[in-house]
Structure formats: C-alpha cells, structure tokens
Write a protein that holds these residues in place. Sequence first.
Motif, PDB file in Angstrom:
ATOM      1  N   UNK A 174      21.679  10.511   6.148  1.00  0.00           N
ATOM      2  CA  UNK A 174      22.959  11.054   6.586  1.00  0.00           C
ATOM      3  C   UNK A 174      24.126  10.183   6.113  1.00  0.00           C
ATOM      4  N   UNK A 175      23.925   8.871   6.125  1.00  0.00           N
ATOM      5  CA  UNK A 175      24.981   7.966   5.663  1.00  0.00           C
ATOM      6  C   UNK A 175      25.255   8.173   4.182  1.00  0.00           C
ATOM      7  N   UNK A 176      24.206   8.320   3.390  1.00  0.00           N
ATOM      8  CA  UNK A 176      24.387   8.514   1.948  1.00  0.00           C
ATOM      9  C   UNK A 176      25.061   9.854   1.667  1.00  0.00           C
ATOM     10  N   UNK A 177      24.757  10.852   2.481  1.00  0.00           N
ATOM     11  CA  UNK A 177      25.436  12.141   2.341  1.00  0.00           C
ATOM     12  C   UNK A 177      26.928  11.965   2.642  1.00  0.00           C
ATOM     13  N   UNK A 178      27.233  11.215   3.685  1.00  0.00           N
ATOM     14  CA  UNK A 178      28.625  10.936   4.044  1.00  0.00           C
ATOM     15  C   UNK A 178      29.338  10.158   2.931  1.00  0.00           C
ATOM     16  N   UNK A 179      28.590   9.285   2.250  1.00  0.00           N
ATOM     17  CA  UNK A 179      29.171   8.489   1.156  1.00  0.00           C
ATOM     18  C   UNK A 179      29.252   9.262  -0.157  1.00  0.00           C
ATOM     19  N   UNK A 180      29.052  10.587  -0.086  1.00  0.00           N
ATOM     20  CA  UNK A 180      29.189  11.484  -1.241  1.00  0.00           C
ATOM     21  C   UNK A 180      28.105  11.247  -2.291  1.00  0.00           C
ATOM     22  N   UNK A 181      26.922  10.804  -1.854  1.00  0.00           N
ATOM     23  CA  UNK A 181      25.816  10.573  -2.776  1.00  0.00           C
ATOM     24  C   UNK A 181      24.878  11.780  -2.858  1.00  0.00           C
ATOM     25  N   UNK A 182      25.194  12.843  -2.147  1.00  0.00           N
ATOM     26  CA  UNK A 182      24.367  14.032  -2.202  1.00  0.00           C
ATOM     27  C   UNK A 182      23.335  14.072  -1.093  1.00  0.00           C
ATOM     28  N   UNK A 183      22.484  15.102  -1.148  1.00  0.00           N
ATOM     29  CA  UNK A 183      21.527  15.362  -0.080  1.00  0.00           C
ATOM     30  C   UNK A 183      20.209  14.614  -0.230  1.00  0.00           C
ATOM     31  N   UNK A 184      20.008  13.938  -1.381  1.00  0.00           N
ATOM     32  CA  UNK A 184      18.741  13.261  -1.592  1.00  0.00           C
ATOM     33  C   UNK A 184      17.652  14.270  -1.945  1.00  0.00           C
ATOM     34  N   UNK A 185      16.398  13.829  -2.084  1.00  0.00           N
ATOM     35  CA  UNK A 185      15.955  12.439  -1.879  1.00  0.00           C
ATOM     36  C   UNK A 185      16.257  11.501  -3.037  1.00  0.00           C
ATOM     37  N   UNK A 186      16.867  12.070  -4.109  1.00  0.00           N
ATOM     38  CA  UNK A 186      17.177  11.259  -5.285  1.00  0.00           C
ATOM     39  C   UNK A 186      18.684  11.025  -5.366  1.00  0.00           C
ATOM     40  N   UNK A 187      19.057   9.796  -5.654  1.00  0.00           N
ATOM     41  CA  UNK A 187      20.463   9.412  -5.720  1.00  0.00           C
ATOM     42  C   UNK A 187      20.737   8.750  -7.066  1.00  0.00           C
ATOM     43  N   UNK A 188      21.785   9.214  -7.732  1.00  0.00           N
ATOM     44  CA  UNK A 188      22.124   8.673  -9.043  1.00  0.00           C
ATOM     45  C   UNK A 188      23.339   7.766  -8.935  1.00  0.00           C
ATOM     46  N   UNK A 189      23.160   6.527  -9.375  1.00  0.00           N
ATOM     47  CA  UNK A 189      24.242   5.539  -9.391  1.00  0.00           C
ATOM     48  C   UNK A 189      24.664   5.363 -10.848  1.00  0.00           C
ATOM     49  N   UNK A 190      25.900   5.703 -11.129  1.00  0.00           N
ATOM     50  CA  UNK A 190      26.403   5.755 -12.498  1.00  0.00           C
ATOM     51  C   UNK A 190      27.349   4.593 -12.779  1.00  0.00           C
ATOM     52  N   UNK A 191      27.158   3.953 -13.925  1.00  0.00           N
ATOM     53  CA  UNK A 191      28.168   3.034 -14.470  1.00  0.00           C
ATOM     54  C   UNK A 191      28.728   3.723 -15.703  1.00  0.00           C
ATOM     55  N   UNK A 192      29.990   4.068 -15.662  1.00  0.00           N
ATOM     56  CA  UNK A 192      30.542   4.961 -16.686  1.00  0.00           C
ATOM     57  C   UNK A 192      31.138   4.244 -17.890  1.00  0.00           C
ATOM     58  N   UNK A 193      30.672   3.033 -18.172  1.00  0.00           N
ATOM     59  CA  UNK A 193      31.166   2.293 -19.341  1.00  0.00           C
ATOM     60  C   UNK A 193      30.133   1.251 -19.746  1.00  0.00           C
ATOM     61  N   UNK A 194      30.216   0.800 -20.973  1.00  0.00           N
ATOM     62  CA  UNK A 194      29.614  -0.470 -21.396  1.00  0.00           C
ATOM     63  C   UNK A 194      30.576  -1.035 -22.442  1.00  0.00           C
TER      64      UNK A 194
END
Length: 381
Positions: A246-266
Amino acid sequence: MTRIGIAGTGFIGKGIAIEVNRQPELQLTAVLTRRDISKMGDYPFCEALTNSTREFIATCDMVVECSGDIIYGSEVIDQAIKAGKPVVTMNAELQVTTGSYFAKRGFITEAEGDQPGCLASLHENVVDMGFKPLVYGNIKGFMKLDPVLEDMQYWSQRNGVRLDMTTSFTDGTKVQVEQALVANGLGAGIAKDGLLAPESEDINKTGAELAKVADRLGCPISDFVVSPKGPPGVFITAEHDKRHEEALKYYKMGNGPYYTILQNYHLCHLEVIKTIKRVASGGGVLLNNGKEPTVSVAAIPKRALQPGEIIDKGIGSFQVRGEAVEISGNENHVPIGLLVNALITNKVKEGEIITFDDVELPESLAFKAWQETIEKAPINI
C-alpha cells in the motif's frame, strides 16, 4: 591527495582528466597515450602526457583505464596490478574479455558512467531500500544489426566518436557487452543467447514482463529494451515485501508485485569521478566481471566469412557483431574482444558463432587471460 593516472586520451579519457583536475583531493599526475605527444598541443594537460607505461604507473596511486583497446588495455592493467595499484575501468569490452583474469589478481572495478556501472550503483541503492532485483535493464534508443558504412561515417563525424565505437553502438555489440558484464558482476543470468531485447513504449510495463521471465527462470536476468522514446538510462525491476504494497502504491510505484526504478540518464565521464573517489576512500569494488563468469560475448558474422579473410578488429567492424551467450555450452566460442588481427581459417555462415576452430589469433596477454578464464568457468550440469 590521491595521484591519478589515466590511460587513454580519447573523448572519455580527456573528459575524465578535466574532472580529476577539478577535485582538490585528487591530482592528475600522468596520462598514458600511444599518440605522438609532439602533435598533441591541443590536449589540456600536455605536461602529464607520457608514452612510457613504466613511468605512468610509477607516478600514480590509481590507474583509470579508458583506452577503448582490449589488447593494449590488458597489458597496461597487468602492469598496474603487478605494481599493486587499484584499477578503475571505463571499458566494459575489456572487462568481459580479461576482467576476470585481473579480478583474481588485484583490485579492478568498472566505473559509474556507462550503463553497467550505473546499474551497479542503482543496485546498491535499491537493495538498501529492501527491493529484490529481478531485471537489470539497459535502455537503447535504436539498433540496426548490419549498418552501412556511409551511415556510420556520418554519425561518427557528427558526434565526434570513433567509427568503430559508433558501429558497435548501432549494431548492438556494445549493449550486449554491457549486459554480459552486468550479469557476471551482479550475479544474474540471461534469458537466452542474444538476450530478449523487447521493443518498449512503456518501461514499467516491459520491466514487469521481463520480471515474469526472471520469476519463471528462478533468477534475476540482465537484458535491454529498445525504446526510441525512452530516456538514455537504466532501470531495475524488482519485488518488495508485500507489507509495503500500500505504501508503494501511495508513492506512485504502481500496484506491484513488480516495481521499476528508473535512472533516466548516464553521463559517462562526469560520473566516473564518483567511482574514483569511492576507491580513493577505501570503498570496495562497484562492479567487475567476477572471478567465475557465466556469460560472454560471442562473435557473430554479419555475412558469410571466407578462409583467408582478416578481421582487423571485431568490435565495431562490418564483418561481425557481438551477442551475449552463456559460456556453458559455448565453451569454444571466440569472444568478440579477441578478434584483433584475426585470420579466418574456415568458412563461417552468416549468423553462426565463430569458434576457435575457425580462426587463428595472435598471441597476446588477453588471449592467455581468456584461456585461463574459460578453463575455470563453471559448467552447468
């Protein structure tokens, strides 16, 4: 004050030198080059230039290798390791070819900046937050397996990047190398030889699809997506404790069970400085190819190769491209990084893996290093 020596004076090497020179706790003491120093008046630190590997290593506390040359770079690293100097590389191609040989002998780490180092840094971050990585993903905007010379010359001149590098970026060799290094360094596998490489318009959705593959295989996977509209960065798709759903959903990470953490540069050479400081302060290895790699990058002909043909340099050539492969079952493949001044002795069809039965290679430390690595590579039963 940590004395830094940089091997390489190309686009990346020059950029790193400028950044090292800006840091009060670092000192740029030597820059190793094979070029004629008398003709390098436009280099910003001419007083640091040397053609002598012995002088170069003697005057620094840490070696940063970014020559872009596997054969030569391996010779330089060998001398650095023998002298007890830690080595930071910006050379994924070298890491997947000879990095394991050096990992058994001394301190060697890939730097942040290119995608493998950025994924390793992101890995540390997400694991600290309690995530369990399933997918180590690279984002590629465009790929053409057999680009034409004229196009590559145009983009090489436009971007100020060497022709062979431009070609290896375009034909997928570079990203295959990067993801092989990530697999070996972060304990992941690959879903199949050549990787899955799905097209993606939504990194979150595609990350979840790749995570399902990882779940099915029972191990994290290293792969990449082709996303013309995606950012030039990396991502990790992971699971987390269901109690945080529920916390991850609140943090706009989606419903799960998989969460994608993006770094948009190198940011390439601008990020290398972080790894240099990490090592200078006693930090451990960020990423290397590991002592017992399971993934390599095989050479695949872009067209049929005939006996008597010479491959001057496999990476970035118009004769072959690289594909990540499991070493188990492909023990006789030729790593594309070793195809330098290589003589083809047997006809090899387009799309086939080149084996050691098909070529004659010059003797080199890099060749010796690979032979030792393959003899000790784990075999899956």
